[in-house]
Design an enzyme around this catalytic site. Structure first.
Site, mmCIF file in Angstrom:
data_model
loop_
_atom_site.group_PDB
_atom_site.id
_atom_site.type_symbol
_atom_site.label_atom_id
_atom_site.label_comp_id
_atom_site.label_asym_id
_atom_site.label_seq_id
_atom_site.Cartn_x
_atom_site.Cartn_y
_atom_site.Cartn_z
ATOM 1 C CE LYS A 230 -7.274 -7.355 -3.368
ATOM 2 N NZ LYS A 230 -6.315 -8.405 -3.431
ATOM 3 C CE LYS B 77 -5.132 -5.766 3.393
ATOM 4 N NZ LYS B 77 -4.665 -7.137 3.144
ATOM 5 C CE LYS C 89 0.902 -11.089 -0.809
ATOM 6 N NZ LYS C 89 -0.473 -11.459 -1.221
#
Ligand code: ATP
Ligand code: LTN
Length: 335
Positions: A115, A197, A200
């Site tokens: 992130k 992965k 969303k």
């Protein structure tokens, strides 16, 4: 702590419209625990703000995530469904656990590294201490089992370490929880890059199939899914794209990889992708219908939120009072 039943806790961030990764890896499995366990399923909006959110979107997605919990089979009468920021004990214990979580431990978290790379202009302290808040979510309810996708395993290990460390210093305070990671579909991969992965918050809409995508979009996305240049439907090393599609098909149909290979023997990628798309769209249709109905009944969703938060706050208060006492915080009102 909760009499006869063991405790399950899990959370989903309202950081975007949920994907089939969230569905197959997590939410779909939540209802399996409702009868035998005391279950808490939380919409973790405090975690979501570690990445910048548009306020109106965050608000809408919080309702949507709660509605999806219910649409995926979670009965609010049998599960405590609530929103994290409605129960102040999460932030409170989060701070306390910050003081029992090491800088070195947090630095090793792969989600933090991923992130930070994605949000290079906003590497805030909350993004760094995210796992301590997650530990607080779990430990507040004396949780035994945490159903999550494989990507959360490292955070669960940290939660266990923090719980054990606290218990060692102050004596038994927290139950040390176990992860529950499904055997298949624990890590659904991106349709655009099957080594990554499915997430969303991915900006590439073709990479993700969302639970609420219309049927034609679902089928189109599967048709465009990146696969290798071969043509055989085989679960084999090096065929990441096909393996991912086979896992998705298997998760929706319950068929084994052998059965799937036999079913598509002699057929090409085109036929297989079509079948995966149709099966996925069929499986999601009832969830979508129930979701639409619930989103039209905001009063009901708010009632669930309020009752859930009241119940969760009551249970969390028991752990908080124990924690305060053990740490040495004063409590002049306590007789
Ligand atoms: P974001 O992109 O905002 O980080 P996310 O898609 O990773 O979000 P979360 O809200 O962080 O979703 O995760 C909710 C649950 O879904 C967690 O238990 C997580 O492990 C699971 N999950 C998320 N993505 C996948 C995936 N691709 N496959 C299986 N499980 C997943
Ligand atoms: N970190 C999780 C979401 C999450 C969670 C939790 C999951 C926050 N608190 C507690 C299980 C238990 C994620 O990013 N998927």
């Amino acid at each position: 702590m909760y009499q006869d039943k063991k405790v399950v806790f899990s959370g989903v961030q309202p950081s975007g419209v949920l994907t089939i990764g969230n569905y197959l890896g997590a939410i779909r499995n939540f209802a399996d625990f409702s009868e035998e366990y005391h279950c808490y399923y939380c919409v973790v909006d405090e975690h979501a703000i570690t990445v910048r959110q548009v306020p109106a979107d965050l608000r809408r997605r919080t309702y949507e995530t709660l509605a999806l919990y219910i649409a995926c089979g979670l009965d609010p009468e049998k599960n405590t469904l609530y929103v994290q920021s409605h129960v102040s004990a999460h932030a409170e214990l989060g701070w306390i656990l910050d003081c029992y979580t090491m800088f070195g431990e947090l630095s090793r978290m792969t989600q933090f590294k991923d992130k930070s790379a994605k949000n290079a202009d906003n590497i805030n302290a909350g993004l760094f201490t995210y796992p301590a808040l997650m530990a607080a979510d779990i430990l507040l309810y004396q949780t035994d089992l945490v159903p999550v996708g494989a990507d959360q395993k490292q955070h669960l290990e940290l939660t266990r370490d923090v719980a054990a460390r606290f218990n060692q210093v102050y004596g038994d305070t927290f139950v040390v929880p176990d992860p529950y990671i499904p055997k298949t579909s624990a890590k659904i991969m991106s349709l655009a890059d099957p080594t990554k992965k499915m997430s969303k918050s991915d900006e590439n809409e073709n990479a993700v199939v969302r639970i609420l995508d219309p049927r034609d979009a679902i089928i189109r996305k599967f048709k465009r899914a990146v696969t290798d240049s071969g043509s055989e439907i085989k679960y084999a090393e090096g065929k990441d794209g096909i393996m991912n599609l086979m896992s998705i098909y298997s998760a929706f149909t319950g068929k084994t990889m052998d059965e799937i290979e036999r079913e598509f023997d002699g057929k090409g990628y085109g036929d297989f992708k079509m079948a995966v798309g149709e099966t996925c769209a069929d499986a999601l249709a009832p969830v979508q219908a129930e979701f639409a109905r619930l989103m039209n009944d905001k009063a009901y969703l708010e009632d669930v939120m309020i009752k859930g938060a009241e119940a969760a706050a009551r249970d969390a208060a028991r752990t908080m009072s124990k924690v305060r006492r053990k740490i040495g915080f004063t409590d002049p009102r306590r007789k």
